[in-house]
Each structure stands twice: as structure tokens, then as C-alpha cells.
Scaffold this active site. Structure first.
Site, PDB file in Angstrom:
ATOM      1  N   ASP A  81      -4.025  23.677 -23.025  1.00 49.52           N
ATOM      2  CA  ASP A  81      -3.065  23.161 -22.050  1.00 49.52           C
ATOM      3  C   ASP A  81      -2.879  24.171 -20.929  1.00 49.52           C
ATOM      4  O   ASP A  81      -3.253  25.346 -21.039  1.00 49.52           O
ATOM      5  CB  ASP A  81      -1.721  22.868 -22.729  1.00 49.52           C
ATOM      6  CG  ASP A  81      -0.838  21.917 -21.930  1.00 49.52           C
ATOM      7  OD1 ASP A  81      -1.267  21.458 -20.860  1.00 49.52           O
ATOM      8  OD2 ASP A  81       0.287  21.647 -22.378  1.00 49.52           O
ATOM      9  N   LYS A  82      -2.268  23.676 -19.847  1.00 46.30           N
ATOM     10  CA  LYS A  82      -1.879  24.480 -18.694  1.00 46.30           C
ATOM     11  C   LYS A  82      -0.430  24.180 -18.371  1.00 46.30           C
ATOM     12  O   LYS A  82       0.034  23.053 -18.536  1.00 46.30           O
ATOM     13  CB  LYS A  82      -2.771  24.118 -17.507  1.00 46.30           C
ATOM     14  CG  LYS A  82      -2.505  24.893 -16.208  1.00 46.30           C
ATOM     15  CD  LYS A  82      -1.435  24.336 -15.293  1.00 46.30           C
ATOM     16  CE  LYS A  82      -1.576  22.902 -14.909  1.00 46.30           C
ATOM     17  NZ  LYS A  82      -0.468  22.483 -13.953  1.00 46.30           N
ATOM     18  N   HIS A  83       0.300  25.184 -17.919  1.00 41.62           N
ATOM     19  CA  HIS A  83       1.666  24.934 -17.457  1.00 41.62           C
ATOM     20  C   HIS A  83       1.879  25.663 -16.139  1.00 41.62           C
ATOM     21  O   HIS A  83       1.496  26.820 -15.980  1.00 41.62           O
ATOM     22  CB  HIS A  83       2.696  25.423 -18.475  1.00 41.62           C
ATOM     23  CG  HIS A  83       4.108  25.111 -18.067  1.00 41.62           C
ATOM     24  ND1 HIS A  83       4.709  23.907 -18.354  1.00 41.62           N
ATOM     25  CD2 HIS A  83       5.020  25.826 -17.356  1.00 41.62           C
ATOM     26  CE1 HIS A  83       5.941  23.896 -17.858  1.00 41.62           C
ATOM     27  NE2 HIS A  83       6.143  25.057 -17.239  1.00 41.62           N
ATOM     28  N   SER A  84       2.507  24.963 -15.189  1.00 31.32           N
ATOM     29  CA  SER A  84       2.843  25.556 -13.891  1.00 31.32           C
ATOM     30  C   SER A  84       4.341  25.808 -13.821  1.00 31.32           C
ATOM     31  O   SER A  84       5.135  25.007 -14.327  1.00 31.32           O
ATOM     32  CB  SER A  84       2.429  24.612 -12.759  1.00 31.32           C
ATOM     33  OG  SER A  84       2.974  25.050 -11.518  1.00 31.32           O
ATOM     34  N   THR A 121       5.684  16.668 -12.855  1.00 30.55           N
ATOM     35  CA  THR A 121       4.523  15.854 -13.216  1.00 30.55           C
ATOM     36  C   THR A 121       4.947  14.528 -13.825  1.00 30.55           C
ATOM     37  O   THR A 121       4.353  13.476 -13.556  1.00 30.55           O
ATOM     38  CB  THR A 121       3.625  16.632 -14.192  1.00 30.55           C
ATOM     39  OG1 THR A 121       3.134  17.799 -13.536  1.00 30.55           O
ATOM     40  CG2 THR A 121       2.454  15.797 -14.663  1.00 30.55           C
ATOM     41  N   ARG A 169      20.999  24.445 -18.455  1.00 26.88           N
ATOM     42  CA  ARG A 169      20.611  25.495 -17.508  1.00 26.88           C
ATOM     43  C   ARG A 169      20.533  24.950 -16.091  1.00 26.88           C
ATOM     44  O   ARG A 169      20.890  25.637 -15.122  1.00 26.88           O
ATOM     45  CB  ARG A 169      19.258  26.082 -17.900  1.00 26.88           C
ATOM     46  CG  ARG A 169      19.283  26.982 -19.123  1.00 26.88           C
ATOM     47  CD  ARG A 169      17.873  27.293 -19.588  1.00 26.88           C
ATOM     48  NE  ARG A 169      17.065  27.797 -18.492  1.00 26.88           N
ATOM     49  CZ  ARG A 169      15.767  27.536 -18.345  1.00 26.88           C
ATOM     50  NH1 ARG A 169      15.143  26.751 -19.192  1.00 26.88           N
ATOM     51  NH2 ARG A 169      15.107  28.051 -17.330  1.00 26.88           N
ATOM     52  N   SER A 184      11.723  28.476 -22.982  1.00 28.47           N
ATOM     53  CA  SER A 184      11.679  27.039 -22.728  1.00 28.47           C
ATOM     54  C   SER A 184      10.243  26.530 -22.640  1.00 28.47           C
ATOM     55  O   SER A 184       9.862  25.557 -23.290  1.00 28.47           O
ATOM     56  CB  SER A 184      12.432  26.707 -21.439  1.00 28.47           C
ATOM     57  OG  SER A 184      12.347  25.334 -21.143  1.00 28.47           O
ATOM     58  N   LYS A 188       7.897  24.492 -26.222  1.00 32.06           N
ATOM     59  CA  LYS A 188       7.243  23.178 -26.152  1.00 32.06           C
ATOM     60  C   LYS A 188       5.747  23.304 -26.382  1.00 32.06           C
ATOM     61  O   LYS A 188       5.128  22.448 -27.039  1.00 32.06           O
ATOM     62  CB  LYS A 188       7.517  22.521 -24.792  1.00 32.06           C
ATOM     63  CG  LYS A 188       8.981  22.173 -24.550  1.00 32.06           C
ATOM     64  CD  LYS A 188       9.152  21.329 -23.313  1.00 32.06           C
ATOM     65  CE  LYS A 188       8.998  22.110 -22.026  1.00 32.06           C
ATOM     66  NZ  LYS A 188      10.146  22.993 -21.740  1.00 32.06           N
ATOM     67  N   LYS A 189       5.133  24.339 -25.839  1.00 32.92           N
ATOM     68  CA  LYS A 189       3.691  24.512 -25.981  1.00 32.92           C
ATOM     69  C   LYS A 189       3.326  24.856 -27.421  1.00 32.92           C
ATOM     70  O   LYS A 189       2.326  24.348 -27.956  1.00 32.92           O
ATOM     71  CB  LYS A 189       3.195  25.596 -25.023  1.00 32.92           C
ATOM     72  CG  LYS A 189       3.435  25.277 -23.547  1.00 32.92           C
ATOM     73  CD  LYS A 189       2.863  23.934 -23.148  1.00 32.92           C
ATOM     74  CE  LYS A 189       3.091  23.607 -21.688  1.00 32.92           C
ATOM     75  NZ  LYS A 189       2.622  22.250 -21.332  1.00 32.92           N
TER      76      LYS A 189
END
Length: 440
Positions: A81-84, A121, A169, A184, A188-189
Site C-alpha cells: 500500500d501507499k499513503h499520502s 481519496t 482531532r 493514526s 489502519k495500515k
């Protein structure tokens, strides 16, 4: 033994160190409802001002991961996966997930909604008619296994404690805490059962971290904590001093991603970031031996149309229209008012206040000022010119897509103000500043 939430808050408020049991106890209370919203807000504020040590960050991340289901996968390829960290015109996930899947990876991507001036997204996929952004876990598993990629929102089953703390938050001015951002994102990841993660940590006028030093600190925290929790992770620091794509909004960004995947439009800056992040994922997943080989695989997957095929299969598998790629204009909402925005004088774009571009989209209705606010998927900005571009009477700064003439004129003024026009050329900044814990 159950510990009183207020005593845990007090300890952190006074600068003490929390052990893993105290953190786990508080997070279990957050998930069960035993901890009130006021206590959760106080806990977040105490962390914001006092900070967490690396062991505390790892403990908080793992506790939030363990607050719900943790997925296990049995697939014939790596789960990646990727997260921005978020930006304006950051449409990368829509192209990257299918591209990596087309190369042999499996991408169960759990995405978020827009936060502040940055787009989400999940909001973009909500603009696709019929697409189910929050399916049940069994559907999520099936689509990931059969298609190779499933981009959805956080479900009630995965890291529910994070979902609750995230909303708190957002309305208590504690979003920018590196400790809380780290926990955070990674909770999730980790709950998604990943075998490799690449972080896109943005810096500049359109990012939450407006300078490279802050972005580097966040990237180092994410890489350190993720690897400490057993998830191989690397990070890229990428430029957000101007919109990444020439569009900002929801339906307009989906249309942009479709144009990109089908070859109708491939802008240099967007393509570079998409390929580099995808390549990092392939190396982490051992699909490629090095970044050079990985880039070639990604480029072929995009140029051949395989990535576009995966995108279409994913859309259909999650309830969207089967002809979205062929007829996007028939399915994506369009705003009734279209207004070109011209600069006050001809010249060259020297600088863009990118955050103001994102705020203009929010003001049009394309983002939220409160968590419960609805999104207008049709509105946004297209044809945003980049730094170094020439503008004149025939070349506008952008095109506004709005619900009313009044809203369009307000957005046009905001866009015009966000652009600085000068006489000379401006050299483009490099898109990728640095790799943290990068693959070879």
C-alpha cells in the site's frame, strides 16, 4: 486492572511517560465508549503539547490497530500500500493502486475523506455512481483477491479507536501532531495486514507540513514506528508548493485519473510521483530487484493499458458503471457554471499559494468545514497552470466549476489571488526531495 482515563491524561499532561498497558487501557476505553469525547480530546491535546517517545508511539499504534479486526491474507503476491499525507490535486492513489496491481502486487487500500484544505481519496470515489466506498470485509477481501486492488474507506471493523480519535482531532486543533498522525496512519495500515508500505510525505504551501524539516521529521517517525511494529516501510518527501495535478475537486479528479490511465493526458509532475511511489512499492514487495527495474515495470503497466483495465475491474467489482472509462462524462457529475479565471496581467507564474487553491475548492462545496458536511462532487478547478507557465488573455490560470455564478466569481478571485505573476522564468522545483529508509 482498569485505569482511570483521567489519571492517564494527567500523567501525560504533566510530562510523564505512559507504558504500553496504560496506553492500551485508554484506547480500549475509547473503542468501547468508556472514554468520553472530552477525555479523548484532552488526551490528544496532552500528546500534542507533551509528545510521545518512540516506544509510546509504537504502543499507541499497536493499541489502535488491535481495537478492531486485523486482516490476514493468503494471496499469490505481496500485499502492499501507499499513503499520502495529503495535498491539492493529489490524485495519485487512483492511478497507483491499479498500476501496482497490474505488476503483480495486491493493494487493499483504506483511504480517508478530505481533511482541511486537502482532498480525500474516498470523496473522489464517492463521485462514481454506484461505487461502494465502505463495503463489508468479505467484499473487500474478495475484490482485492480477484482484481488485485480495492480502494475503500475505513470500516467499523478496522482500527475503530482511530476512527473515533481522528474525528475528535479534526475539531480540536490537534491534527498536526506528528505522534498522532503516525499512530493514526499506521494503525489502519497494520490492521490491513500489509507486507510493505510506502509513505508519500508532502511539504510546501499546499501540505500540512509547509517545510521540508517538518516533513522529514514526520517521515522518519512513520518509517521508524512502522518498521518497529513489523511493517517494512519507506518514505518519499514530495513537493506540494503547487497542485500536483492540474485539477482539484472530486469528480474532476476522477476524470483526470481516467484520462491519465487511458493515455489521453499524462502530465509530467503527476506521472513522476506516481511512477516513483509505485516503484518503491514493487521493490518493497520484491516484485522488482531495484528501483530502475521497478520503474520500467510500472511504465509498461500504465502505457499498455493494463493499469486502466484493473481500475475498471475494481470500479465494477465495487458497484460502479462498466463503461466509466469509455464514457466518464455520462456518469460523473458536472457543475452548471464554468468560468475561466484570467490573471490581472500577462506574464509568467512565479509562485502559487497552493493551500489557498485547496481552500477555494472547499468554499465551492468540494470539501468540508465540519465532519458531517455533505460534499458537492461536481465542483472544483481544472486546467490549473503550473509554476513557470505563461499566462495571457488566451491562457487562463484555471477554470472554475461551480453551482452558481456568485460561487464561481468568489472562487475566481481566490485563484487569482493565489497566483503570483512575474516577468521572468522560474525553474521548477524537484518533485522528490529525499527518500527515507528507501529501497535500493
Amino acid at each position: 486492572m482498569t485505569l482511570l482515563p483521567q489519571e492517564i491524561i494527567r500523567r501525560k499532561r504533566d510530562g510523564g511517560t505512559l507504558d504500553a498497558e496504560q496506553i492500551r487501557n485508554f484506547i480500549e476505553g475509547l473503542a468501547s465508549g468508556r472514554v468520553s469525547e472530552g477525555q479523548a480530546a484532552s488526551f490528544a491535546m496532552a500528546i500534542f503539547f507533551r509528545g510521545l517517545s518512540v516506544p509510546e508511539r509504537v504502543a499507541l499504534t499497536q493499541a489502535m490497530m488491535e481495537s478492531g479486526e486485523v486482516l490476514k491474507w493468503d494471496l499469490p503476491g505481496p500485499v502492499l500500500d501507499k499513503h499520502s499525507t495529503g495535498g491539492v490535486g493529489d490524485t495519485v492513489s487512483l492511478a497507483l493502486g491499479p498500476a501496482v496491481a497490474a505488476c503483480g502486487g495486491f493493494v487493499p487500500m483504506i483511504s480517508g475523506r478530505g481533511l482541511g484544505h486537502t482532498g480525500g481519496t474516498l470523496d473522489k470515489f464517492d463521485s462514481i455512481p454506484g461505487y461502494v466506498t465502505q463495503p463489508d470485509i468479505d467484499t473487500f477481501r474478495r475484490v482485492t483477491r480477484e482484481v488485485g486492488c480495492a480502494i475503500i474507506g475505513q470500516t467499523a471493523d478496522l482500527a475503530p479507536a482511530d476512527k473515533r480519535l481522528y474525528a475528535i482531532r479534526d475539531v480540536t486543533a490537534t491534527v498536526e501532531s506528528i505522534d498522532l498522525i503516525t499512530a493514526s496512519i499506521l494503525s489502519k495500515k497494520l490492521a490491513a495486514g500489509l507486507q510493505g508500505l510506502v509513505m508519500d510525505v508532502k511539504f510546501g504551501s499546499g501540505a500540512f507540513m509547509d517545510n521540508a524539516r517538518g516533513a522529514r521529521a514526520l517521515a522518519e517517525s512513520l518509517v521508524l514506528v512502522a518498521n518497529g511494529a513489523g511493517l517494512p516501510t519507506s518514505a518519499l518527501l514530495t513537493d506540494m508548493d503547487q497542485p500536483l495535478a492540474s485539477v482539484a475537486g472530486n469528480a474532476v479528479e476522477v476524470a483526470y485519473a481516467i484520462d491519465y490511465l487511458t493515455g489521453r493526458r499524462r502530465e509530467r509532475r503527476f506521472h513522476e510521483v506516481t511512477v516513483e511511489l509505485s516503484a518503491e512499492m514493487l521493490v518493497l514487495g520484491r516484485i522488482a530487484a531495484n528501483v530502475g527495474e521497478a520503474r520500467e515495470k510500472v511504465e509498461r503497466a500504465i502505457a499498455s493499458g493494463k493499469a486502466a483495465e484493473v481500475f475498471q475491474c475494481m470500479v465494477v467489482a465495487l458497484g460502479g458503471p462498466a463503461d466509466l472509462l469509455e464514457r466518464p462524462s455520462q456518469h460523473l457529475q458536472a457543475a452548471p457554471v464554468i468560468l475561466p479565471v484570467h490573471a490581472d496581467r500577462p506574464g509568467t507564474v512565479e509562485r502559487i499559494a497552493t493551500r489557498d487553491i485547496g481552500v477555494a475548492v472547499v468554499a465551492l462545496g468540494g470539501g468540508r468545514t465540519r465532519p458531517q458536511d455533505p460534499i458537492d462532487h461536481a465542483v472544483g478547478l481544472t486546467d490549473l497552470v503550473e509554476v513557470g507557465a505563461a499566462v495571457d488573455a488566451g491562457h487562463p490560470l484555471a477554470i472554475v466549476h461551480a453551482r452558481s455564478v456568485e460561487a464561481a466569481e468568489i472562487a475566481a478571485h481566490a485563484v487569482r489571488t493565489a497566483y503570483t505573476i512575474g516577468e521572468g522564468g522560474t525553474a521548477p522545483a524537484p518533485m522528490i526531495l529525499e527518500r527515507i529508509g528507501a529501497a535500493s
